[in-house]
Motif scaffolding. Structure first.
Motif, PDB file in Angstrom:
ATOM      1  N   ASP A  41       0.950  -1.247  -0.021  1.00  0.00           N
ATOM      2  CA  ASP A  41       0.195  -0.135  -0.119  1.00  0.00           C
ATOM      3  C   ASP A  41       1.041   1.089  -0.102  1.00  0.00           C
ATOM      4  OD1 ASP A  41      -1.664   2.013   0.456  1.00  0.00           O
ATOM      5  OD2 ASP A  41      -2.895   1.005   1.849  1.00  0.00           O
ATOM      6  N   SER A  81      -5.352   4.734  -0.416  1.00  0.00           N
ATOM      7  CA  SER A  81      -6.098   4.049   0.614  1.00  0.00           C
ATOM      8  C   SER A  81      -6.225   4.825   1.742  1.00  0.00           C
ATOM      9  CB  SER A  81      -5.323   2.826   1.054  1.00  0.00           C
ATOM     10  OG  SER A  81      -4.669   3.048   2.125  1.00  0.00           O
ATOM     11  N   SER A 119      -4.708  -2.336   7.785  1.00  0.00           N
ATOM     12  CA  SER A 119      -4.023  -2.979   6.601  1.00  0.00           C
ATOM     13  C   SER A 119      -3.836  -4.295   6.720  1.00  0.00           C
ATOM     14  CB  SER A 119      -2.944  -1.946   6.264  1.00  0.00           C
ATOM     15  OG  SER A 119      -3.443  -0.644   5.919  1.00  0.00           O
TER      16      SER A 119
END
Length: 558
Positions: free
Chosen positions: A60, A428, A78
């Motif tokens: 990410d 994100s 996450s």
């Protein structure tokens, strides 16, 4: 062959984009030592992957875990969704460098731009660092459950060199050279790169533009010269007022390092994304190493009027940022203030409210209104939409939440962008806006909604976008081979069921320091096993407490 762990019977999708193959994966220490059929393992621990996919751990690249890393080394949610590596410090909002006299200013900046609770930051950040290298050392001493990398942030850098003037003016040439040396020090110490924002959405302390918004292209060209000289790091930026999208491509050619800009979002009925994709394709065809970030989730906020992130783009709301709760309540109760607010929200230069799509999302006193549009309620009551919002809010001490989709609401356009070359999956925003949104589940959303349900892209292509592609851009695929399943690579792995994988529902919890709240997606579907540097941290769909306590993650230094 000595092995510690064998993942047996899965379909290996290796991160290259190639079709999957049925194989076992053997791990010794922190490395993959074999990929073959029916590996014996000779007494090694075995994880069943039958009927499932074995992929590289997800990466990410757009998170804001700079503070949360200190009180939640597992970097949830996450890690629950198969992410094994994150990059923090995005948008220029790193915690360091920061002098003691600017800590409160930094806290209030993060409060406004990233919806981080001042009480949580004060209680949770140890502040045993000032410089950026010291920040990295502090994170490394405490350890992480997954791998962690961080940008040096432009806003923090300006405050470090310019003091309070960083919020007020352009830098002098001497100040630019001083910032240049701080960049050099940070990159040499292992910063993932440098992040900045020119976006009008980013207003900080007292509603003022964050310091990076005062910088022009010349400032970036000067202060980022060490990245060219050291040939290290990635530049992340948000185009906006001073730095335009075209400038990102010019800057990349000047500095010579990859640039990723945030974000190429869609807006239904407005084909802006097509022009940006065309620009990117044209520039990349002539050698520009620039990667717009795209998202697979609508940009949805569930906000209160105590901190109305989207409304704060309008001057009348920005003027209330930093004001006390009673001062906000007084403004919201004033009919003339409301009249002006309605006018600005209907005709704003950068943000206009779609009242039909603004809905009541959370309320204790008026549960019958949940899901109702503000436009509809206003029509029923014969008042302006802002009156509905503020009457409900004031009646619940500004705790009523309103849901709005800010952007990325065109599903056909998202599907088209997913099939374009030169785009990274990002935004994100994990670790930021935690009371308003949770998009840390982007990986499982991509695999469940866009691969399985919509069949927009193939499973191997989606896995590559979550693994090998960002690893290549960020230099993670070098000797350690992160982002790929191959012999000799570090064993960062995720095992998931392609028939069930998905983000699961969101819920609101209070588990942060100082009783801080957040939205989480804590019941992902189909994420069976997660391995970080050879250590399983999730087995059979549940975290492994001992492994989480062991903190097998690494601080990834440049």
């Amino acid at each position: 062959m000595t092995t510690d762990l064998v993942i047996k019977g899965g379909t290996v999708v290796d991160g290259t984009g190639a079709p999957g193959v049925t194989a076992d994966v053997a791990v010794a220490g922190d490395r993959i030592v074999a990929i073959d059929t029916e590996i014996d393992g000779d007494g090694a621990r075995s994880l069943d992957a039958s009927g499932q996919v074995v992929a590289p751990g997800f990466i990410d690249i757009h998170t804001h875990y700079d503070a949360q890393v200190f009180w939640d080394p597992a970097l949830t949610p996450s890690s629950w969704h198969g992410v094994t590596t994150v990059v923090a410090g995005n948008c220029g909002f790193s915690l360091a460098p920061c002098r003691p006299e600017h800590r409160e200013l930094m806290v209030h900046t993060l409060e406004h731009v990233e919806d981080m609770s001042p009480a949580t930051l004060t209680a949770g950040v140890p502040w045993d660092f000032e410089t950026f290298p010291q920040y990295l050392d502090s994170v490394e001493r405490r350890g992480t459950v997954i791998n962690y990398a961080a940008y040096l942030g432009h806003t923090a850098l300006r405050l470090w060199v310019m003091g309070d003037a960083g919020y007020e003016r352009e830098a002098t040439e001497d100040e630019l050279l001083a910032m240049q040396e701080v960049v050099r020090e940070a990159i040499a110490a292992g910063a993932a790169g440098f992040a900045t924002s020119s976006s009008t959405t980013h207003s900080g302390d007292q509603g003022r533009p964050v310091p990076s918004r005062l910088a022009g292209l010349h400032e970036l060209e000067v202060i980022l010269a060490p990245m060219r000289e050291l040939d290290r790091g990635v530049i992340e930026l948000l185009p906006g007022e001073r730095i335009k999208h075209a400038d990102a491509y010019a800057l990349q050619r000047t500095i010579g390092r990859p640039i990723t800009w945030t974000a190429l979002l869609t807006v239904k009925g407005f084909p802006w994304h097509e022009g940006m994709a065309e620009l990117n394709a044209k520039e990349r065809a002539t050698g520009a190493d620039v990667w717009p970030q795209i998202s697979v989730r609508p940009l949805t906020f569930s906000m209160t009027m105590a901190e109305p992130f989207t409304f704060n783009m309008n001057p009348i709301f920005a003027a209330l940022m930093g004001k006390s709760h009673p001062e906000k309540m007084a403004a919201f109760s004033d009919p003339e203030w409301r009249r002006q607010a309605q006018e600005q929200l209907d005709s704003g230069k950068f943000f206009r409210v779609n009242w039909d799509r603004l809905t009541v999302s959370e309320t204790a006193k008026f549960p019958e209104l949940v899901g109702k549009s503000i436009a509809g309620l206003a029509a029923d009551r014969g008042v302006d939409p802002i009156d509905v919002v503020l009457e409900l809010s004031c009646d619940e001490n500004l705790e009523t939440r309103f849901r709005s989709v800010l952007a990325n609401d065109d599903e056909d356009a998202i599907a088209w962008l997913l099939q374009q070359d030169g785009m990274l999956i990002g935004l994100s925003d994990a670790g930021a806006h935690v009371s308003q949104l949770c998009d840390a589940c982007m990986s499982t959303d991509l695999l469940g909604n866009w691969v399985r349900e919509r069949e927009v892209i193939s499973l191997p292509a989606a896995v590559r976008k979550l693994t090998g592609e960002p690893a290549d851009v960020y230099g993670l695929a070098g000797p350690d081979g992160r982002g790929y399943v191959r012999e000799g690579a570090v064993a960062d792995l995720v095992v998931f069921d392609p028939d069930t994988v998905g983000p699961g529902p969101l819920r609101r919890i209070r588990d942060f320091p100082a009783d801080g709240e957040r939205l989480v997606a804590d019941t992902p579907e189909g994420v069976t096993h997660v391995v970080v540097n050879g250590t399983p941290i999730r087995v059979d769909g549940e975290p492994v407490p001992a492994a989480v306590e062991a903190k097998p993650g690494h601080l990834l230094r440049g």
